[in-house]
Design a protein around this motif. Structure first.
Motif, PDB file in Angstrom:
ATOM      1  N   ILE A   1      26.394 -84.140  15.953  1.00 29.58           N
ATOM      2  CA  ILE A   1      25.578 -82.970  17.060  1.00 29.58           C
ATOM      3  C   ILE A   1      25.212 -82.222  16.504  1.00 29.58           C
ATOM      4  N   LEU A   2      26.942 -81.400  16.837  1.00 33.36           N
ATOM      5  CA  LEU A   2      26.849 -79.598  16.577  1.00 33.36           C
ATOM      6  C   LEU A   2      26.474 -79.181  15.494  1.00 33.36           C
ATOM      7  N   LEU A   3      27.009 -79.956  14.446  1.00 39.38           N
ATOM      8  CA  LEU A   3      26.398 -79.711  12.951  1.00 39.38           C
ATOM      9  C   LEU A   3      24.813 -79.003  13.239  1.00 39.38           C
ATOM     10  N   GLN A   4      24.406 -80.445  13.416  1.00 42.15           N
ATOM     11  CA  GLN A   4      22.434 -80.544  13.894  1.00 42.15           C
ATOM     12  C   GLN A   4      22.050 -79.315  14.588  1.00 42.15           C
ATOM     13  N   ARG A   5      22.633 -79.269  16.183  1.00 43.77           N
ATOM     14  CA  ARG A   5      22.147 -78.065  16.881  1.00 43.77           C
ATOM     15  C   ARG A   5      22.519 -76.590  16.226  1.00 43.77           C
ATOM     16  N   ALA A   6      23.329 -76.612  15.833  1.00 43.17           N
ATOM     17  CA  ALA A   6      23.900 -75.148  14.640  1.00 43.17           C
ATOM     18  C   ALA A   6      22.835 -74.960  13.873  1.00 43.17           C
ATOM     19  N   GLY A   7      22.710 -75.725  13.189  1.00 40.11           N
ATOM     20  CA  GLY A   7      21.319 -75.698  11.913  1.00 40.11           C
ATOM     21  C   GLY A   7      20.189 -75.615  12.603  1.00 40.11           C
ATOM     22  N   GLN A   8      20.006 -76.458  13.739  1.00 37.34           N
ATOM     23  CA  GLN A   8      18.432 -75.355  13.897  1.00 37.34           C
ATOM     24  C   GLN A   8      18.479 -74.828  15.047  1.00 37.34           C
ATOM     25  N   THR A   9      19.639 -73.700  14.831  1.00 34.47           N
ATOM     26  CA  THR A   9      18.767 -72.494  15.531  1.00 34.47           C
ATOM     27  C   THR A   9      19.066 -71.332  14.668  1.00 34.47           C
ATOM     28  N   PRO A  10      18.212 -70.920  14.728  1.00 34.15           N
ATOM     29  CA  PRO A  10      17.961 -69.893  13.862  1.00 34.15           C
ATOM     30  C   PRO A  10      18.487 -68.189  13.306  1.00 34.15           C
ATOM     31  N   HIS A  11      19.049 -67.911  12.506  1.00 33.89           N
ATOM     32  CA  HIS A  11      20.111 -66.548  12.563  1.00 33.89           C
ATOM     33  C   HIS A  11      21.420 -66.844  13.516  1.00 33.89           C
ATOM     34  N   LEU A  12      22.566 -67.725  13.383  1.00 33.26           N
ATOM     35  CA  LEU A  12      23.002 -68.729  14.635  1.00 33.26           C
ATOM     36  C   LEU A  12      24.233 -68.067  13.640  1.00 33.26           C
ATOM     37  N   ARG A  13      25.004 -66.867  13.891  1.00 31.09           N
ATOM     38  CA  ARG A  13      26.143 -66.257  13.787  1.00 31.09           C
ATOM     39  C   ARG A  13      27.969 -67.019  14.429  1.00 31.09           C
ATOM     40  N   GLN A  14      27.824 -67.514  15.380  1.00 30.19           N
ATOM     41  CA  GLN A  14      28.909 -67.644  16.501  1.00 30.19           C
ATOM     42  C   GLN A  14      28.341 -69.172  17.225  1.00 30.19           C
ATOM     43  N   LEU A  15      29.519 -69.907  17.443  1.00 27.52           N
ATOM     44  CA  LEU A  15      29.125 -70.994  18.092  1.00 27.52           C
ATOM     45  C   LEU A  15      30.179 -71.483  18.461  1.00 27.52           C
ATOM     46  N   VAL A  16      29.895 -71.242  20.519  1.00 29.89           N
ATOM     47  CA  VAL A  16      31.427 -71.238  21.478  1.00 29.89           C
ATOM     48  C   VAL A  16      31.049 -72.895  21.665  1.00 29.89           C
ATOM     49  N   LEU A  17      33.087 -73.589  21.548  1.00 30.71           N
ATOM     50  CA  LEU A  17      32.335 -74.490  22.470  1.00 30.71           C
ATOM     51  C   LEU A  17      32.880 -74.383  23.649  1.00 30.71           C
ATOM     52  N   VAL A  18      32.084 -75.100  24.613  1.00 29.90           N
ATOM     53  CA  VAL A  18      32.726 -74.919  25.808  1.00 29.90           C
ATOM     54  C   VAL A  18      33.474 -76.311  26.448  1.00 29.90           C
ATOM     55  N   MET A  19      34.804 -76.337  26.209  1.00 32.70           N
ATOM     56  CA  MET A  19      35.101 -77.443  26.703  1.00 32.70           C
ATOM     57  C   MET A  19      36.263 -78.231  27.861  1.00 32.70           C
ATOM     58  N   SER A  20      35.044 -77.413  29.222  1.00 31.02           N
ATOM     59  CA  SER A  20      35.645 -77.029  30.565  1.00 31.02           C
ATOM     60  C   SER A  20      35.555 -79.082  30.559  1.00 31.02           C
ATOM     61  N   ALA A  21      34.912 -80.061  29.948  1.00 24.66           N
ATOM     62  CA  ALA A  21      35.026 -81.500  30.563  1.00 24.66           C
ATOM     63  C   ALA A  21      35.322 -82.173  29.622  1.00 24.66           C
ATOM     64  N   VAL A  22      36.124 -81.496  28.348  1.00 27.93           N
ATOM     65  CA  VAL A  22      37.072 -82.505  28.339  1.00 27.93           C
ATOM     66  C   VAL A  22      38.563 -82.311  28.820  1.00 27.93           C
ATOM     67  N   ASN A  23      38.923 -83.752  29.475  1.00 23.60           N
ATOM     68  CA  ASN A  23      39.549 -83.642  29.711  1.00 23.60           C
ATOM     69  C   ASN A  23      41.215 -84.010  28.924  1.00 23.60           C
ATOM     70  N   ARG A  24      41.084 -85.536  27.357  1.00 23.93           N
ATOM     71  CA  ARG A  24      41.826 -85.286  26.333  1.00 23.93           C
ATOM     72  C   ARG A  24      40.708 -85.497  24.858  1.00 23.93           C
ATOM     73  N   VAL A  25      41.848 -85.369  24.005  1.00 25.45           N
ATOM     74  CA  VAL A  25      41.520 -85.098  22.632  1.00 25.45           C
ATOM     75  C   VAL A  25      42.277 -85.624  21.495  1.00 25.45           C
ATOM     76  N   ASP A  26      42.564 -86.809  21.265  1.00 28.74           N
ATOM     77  CA  ASP A  26      42.844 -87.207  20.753  1.00 28.74           C
ATOM     78  C   ASP A  26      43.173 -86.759  18.231  1.00 28.74           C
ATOM     79  N   THR A  27      43.582 -87.643  17.958  1.00 25.50           N
ATOM     80  CA  THR A  27      43.869 -87.231  16.208  1.00 25.50           C
ATOM     81  C   THR A  27      42.864 -87.150  15.662  1.00 25.50           C
ATOM     82  N   THR A  28      41.914 -87.994  15.731  1.00 25.44           N
ATOM     83  CA  THR A  28      40.115 -87.403  15.421  1.00 25.44           C
ATOM     84  C   THR A  28      39.697 -87.157  15.547  1.00 25.44           C
ATOM     85  N   ALA A  29      39.358 -86.868  17.073  1.00 22.53           N
ATOM     86  CA  ALA A  29      39.033 -85.581  17.421  1.00 22.53           C
ATOM     87  C   ALA A  29      39.253 -84.093  16.687  1.00 22.53           C
TER      88      ALA A  29
END
Lengths: 566, 566
Positions: A475-503
């Motif tokens: 989904i993130l790749l898709q969103r990036a592809g849909q945004t014209p002239h995109l140079r910077q993508l900021v992922l806001v991770m305030s709701a990410v309580n945990r990550v694992d190896t796969t993530a």
């Protein structure tokens, strides 16, 4: 010295004695027909049921913490045992007995290990609707399996297709006398359950006493069957039962057979633990006590090991029996000790009488008990609450009927977890902008916000783990592809309580893919535990200089403004 | 008319042709030994491998979207097939062939159904470390299984214990000639892989051409084995292979056998999908394309159905073959069509030559291919990132070796999900207080906050679902019990994104238990979707008057102050 005594014995109060004695007697009367019936349901000789009753009762009395818990053979466990063992041996063969013993030992050892490793959370592998569907479908299968013995026929199989095919091909050899006896016993049991209590209360008994007395209906049916039925009718009976105490056994088994049993033993352990835990919690709720799941695991594990060592089969805490135990007045584990004593007396003195017990009466006992376990209401509740849970209910129900209980339980676990994955697999991802003049960032679609040209701020509202990492990446790749002239993508991770190896590996390949199309990936508002894992994995180095404490800092930096620190 | 043509054919560009032809030829050379070897690995006659190669290639060329994807027999799938079928029939028996066909049909139908129902998320049942451990352990088992044929022995079993016991009991009948041929072939394959590329580049080939040419080493070994090996050495060979095209089959099968195959078919479908999806994603990343998982599911499902209908066995997209396809220049599905044509030519013209192919050469081919699949590095990465993932890796690895691949894959799914449960089973629960003079509520342990007497504010930092509902309930009760003079408990649900049926029934019984001890349960800051479910389930009515929009409103109300609305 007194340290070696269980708590309940050290603190025993005299006032408990009458209740404990009554409960001990009543539960013995309940357990005799149950232990015989469930042994037959498991495809084992009836004495295995007696052995599997006594040993766990004794062990639980010394190790267990739930005073009224009554551990022993149970319907669902017995059916699971039969379904598992029938894959590897024929009921009646010596092999079958050996496998039954090892199934109890293995599942006991697993429960013990899980208890010592404090893995009580394993009980949560099954969601409530899935467990209800599994129980209901299993009860239905057990009832079907008992219709044949009720009529004097051979039990044709462990799943609905097997049963249908088996009944179809079965030679027509109905035994009218057997069917009559079975139906009479069933009618008696159902009538007593429906109206027995009221009748006894009208005759002057208290509600409690009537409730307890009603539960002894099976033993009355059993005695009537033994004493009143003329042998000339040729109704199938239990047959010779060896008298006396069981011997300790530890039969030899091939390593590969043991490996075959491992997975079924795990699922039997799981179901047994779930049953006995829910019984313990129900009983504890009545007395405002607390349950220690890990302690229950250890106790149940030792009970199963004991059941195996005396030549029995897997056991668990039974709901109906434990409730009768509590209602008959059990205040301590003395009640269970007395029940064990009662069973020992039966084993030593009454086996010659059990020989004449008609099988259709035992079948009727099982059917009557299982009719109460059909819980269609749980489907209705799930439907009202959450459609996905209702779908999981129906799916589990169908799979158990179709595949039988042993594969059905695995399917149930998978269905439980599939609903979980399904729910978290498409997390909410919001595009953020800044509320003008503030440091607050909000969803673009809901607020009038300002954005930076060539910069996309995306917030993922879910922890990242193997269940959603792939999709979030897509989904993130898709969103990036849909945004014209995109140079910077900021992922806001305030709701990410945990990550694992796969993530993490998703984040790494996302970064690579974005680099290829000339977009820089930044991370903002990473929580402490997530930041730790990023550092440990070496991904922190990869993102060095692209991680921001807050979205505001990222904004300042990407807008080319001087650094700003909260 | 042109609508019926696949996209790639309608948009075909002439410049693709040279690459497609080269790729078609190279992959045919690669696929001939692979298809024979994997058929033997699956316990089937070699021609089944040829059939299972042609049909899926044709189907995928018309339905599939990944231009260089090469669908056909693969090592892991073949081992899973053998492990599943050996439970129900002996390799070589007619029954075995029938079951193989139905395994392909069933898993194909499941893939198709999952694709049509858009259940692509099922691929996420396995976490990355667990999948890596499963693949590594399976590769190890396949290598072990091929050591025996390498030396001219009988393959002794599907799991490590079975293999050890089997090898131990195997009569000593090593065939030195077979062993020598096998080791020579293995040495050739490994040497070519290690130094062949550099050597060819020194001889003037481009890096790409050298890379592709190196991959044809197996077919060279095969031809050398067929042409050079004197029959007098009595090295075991493939034996008669029927020439010509396969016939369409749909053999009769008993309903209960079908039920037995259902669960293994599901797991084979899962593994096949995971393999082919990761191949498609890898290929897509090279060309900046996107992958539609549901479309891949449908295509792979139809490929498997086709493989079954021609008498084959389950198939999937192979990583090494697809990469060779791409590197040899495949730009469209024409390459696969040409490969299929090549295979058809082999089936019609060259089967008499295949008869003389020595089995040890095929075993060497498999071993060489599988050595590259051992991925111990994934364990190291998991260990650095998250200990729980490393434990999951080790556990899956051990279980696959111990139980064999078929039970191992189920164990892997369970281990994946157990780590998930374990992580979310003990959510962070914070006691809140009010920052004096504000409407902000913060963790009592980290900030100087004010509290109300007899009121406890608890915030759960995780969605509530069956995996943690029981434990959260227990912890909340415990916290309530530890707070003296407690009258009101406010559950702040700002971090609860989702609830399910199990969580709701926890909330209900929590409310009951608290009521019994005179504590009123309140709910605050319920998110929209959660509120909807509360209403639908009827629990909203139960909590009527005890639900607050914000913690501040709850505070005002419980402090006996006039209502306050944000």
């Amino acid at each position: 010295m007194s340290r070696l005594l269980p708590d309940w014995l050290r603190d025993y109060r005299r006032v408990w004695l009458a209740g404990d004695i009554t409960a001990g007697v009543v539960v013995t009367l309940l357990l005799v027909p149950q232990s015989l019936a469930y042994a037959l349901l498991a495809g084992l000789p009836v004495e295995a049921g007696l052995y599997a009753s006594v040993a766990p009762l004794l062990v639980y009395a010394f190790i267990g913490r739930s005073p009224a818990q009554s551990v022993g053979p149970m319907a669902l466990t017995s059916l699971l045992t039969a379904a598992t063992l029938s894959r590897f041996a024929d009921a009646g063969a010596t092999d079958y007995l050996v496998l039954a013993v090892w199934l109890a030992l293995l599942s006991g050892l697993m429960l013990l290990a899980m208890g010592l490793a404090r893995l009580g959370f394993i009980a949560d592998l099954l969601s409530e609707p899935v467990l209800a569907a599994f129980t209901t479908a299993s009860a239905l299968l057990i009832i079907l399996s008992q219709l044949a013995p009720l009529a004097g026929l051979h039990n044709p199989g462990n799943s609905l297709p097997q049963w249908l095919v088996g009944m179809w091909h079965q030679p027509v050899s109905w035994q009218p006398a057997a069917l009559l006896v079975g139906l009479l016993a069933l009618a008696w049991l159902l009538l007593v359950r429906r109206w027995g209590g009221r009748l006894l209360q009208r005759l002057g008994l208290s509600a409690d006493a009537a409730g307890v007395l009603v539960r002894t209906a099976p033993v009355v049916a059993m005695l009537a069957g033994i004493l009143l039925l003329p042998a000339s009718l040729q109704v199938p009976v239990v047959g010779p039962v060896p008298a006396g105490l069981p011997r300790l056994v530890l039969p030899a088994i091939a390593l590969e057979q043991l490996a075959d049993l491992a997975l079924p033993a795990f699922f039997i352990a799981l179901i047994n633990y779930l049953q006995s835990l829910s019984v313990a919690q129900l009983l504890a709720a009545r007395t405002q006590d607390r349950v220690d799941p890990d302690r229950e695991l250890v106790a149940l594990g030792l009970c199963n090991i004991a059941a195996g060592l005396v030549g029995g089969f897997p056991v668990t805490g039974g709901l109906s029996r434990s409730v009768v135990n509590a209602e008959a007045g059990a205040r301590s584990q003395l009640a269970s000790l007395l029940t064990a004593t009662g069973m020992l007396l039966v084993m030593c003195l009454a086996t010659s009488a059990l020989e004449h017990l008609p099988l259709p009466v035992l079948a009727a006992t099982i059917i009557a008990a299982l009719l109460a376990m059909l819980d269609i209401g749980s489907l209705r509740r799930a439907w009202l609450t959450e459609r996905a849970d209702a779908v999981a209910w129906l799916l589990t129900f169908a799979l158990v009927l179709l595949l039988g209980v042993d594969s059905g339980i695995m399917a149930g676990v998978l269905v439980s977890l599939a609903t979980l994955l399904w729910r978290s697999s498409r997390p909410h991802i919001a595009e953020l902008g800044r509320l003008p003049g503030t440091h607050h960032f909000r969803n673009c679609q809901r607020h009038a916000v300002e954005t930076l040209p060539g910069v996309l701020l995306l917030r993922v509202d879910e922890s990242l783990y193997f269940g959603n990492a792939r999709q979030v990446g897509t989904i993130l790749l898709q969103r990036a592809g849909q945004t014209p002239h995109l140079r910077q993508l900021v992922l806001v991770m305030s709701a990410v309580n945990r990550v694992d190896t796969t993530a993490l590996s998703m984040l790494e390949s996302l970064d690579q893919r974005l680099q290829q199309v000339g977009v820089v990936l930044h991370l903002a508002e990473i929580k402490g535990p997530v930041a730790d894992i990023l550092q440990r994995s070496g991904l922190g180095q990869r993102f060095a200089g692209r991680v921001y404490l807050s979205t505001q800092v990222a904004w300042q930096s990407l807008a080319g403004l001087p650094d700003y620190h909260i």
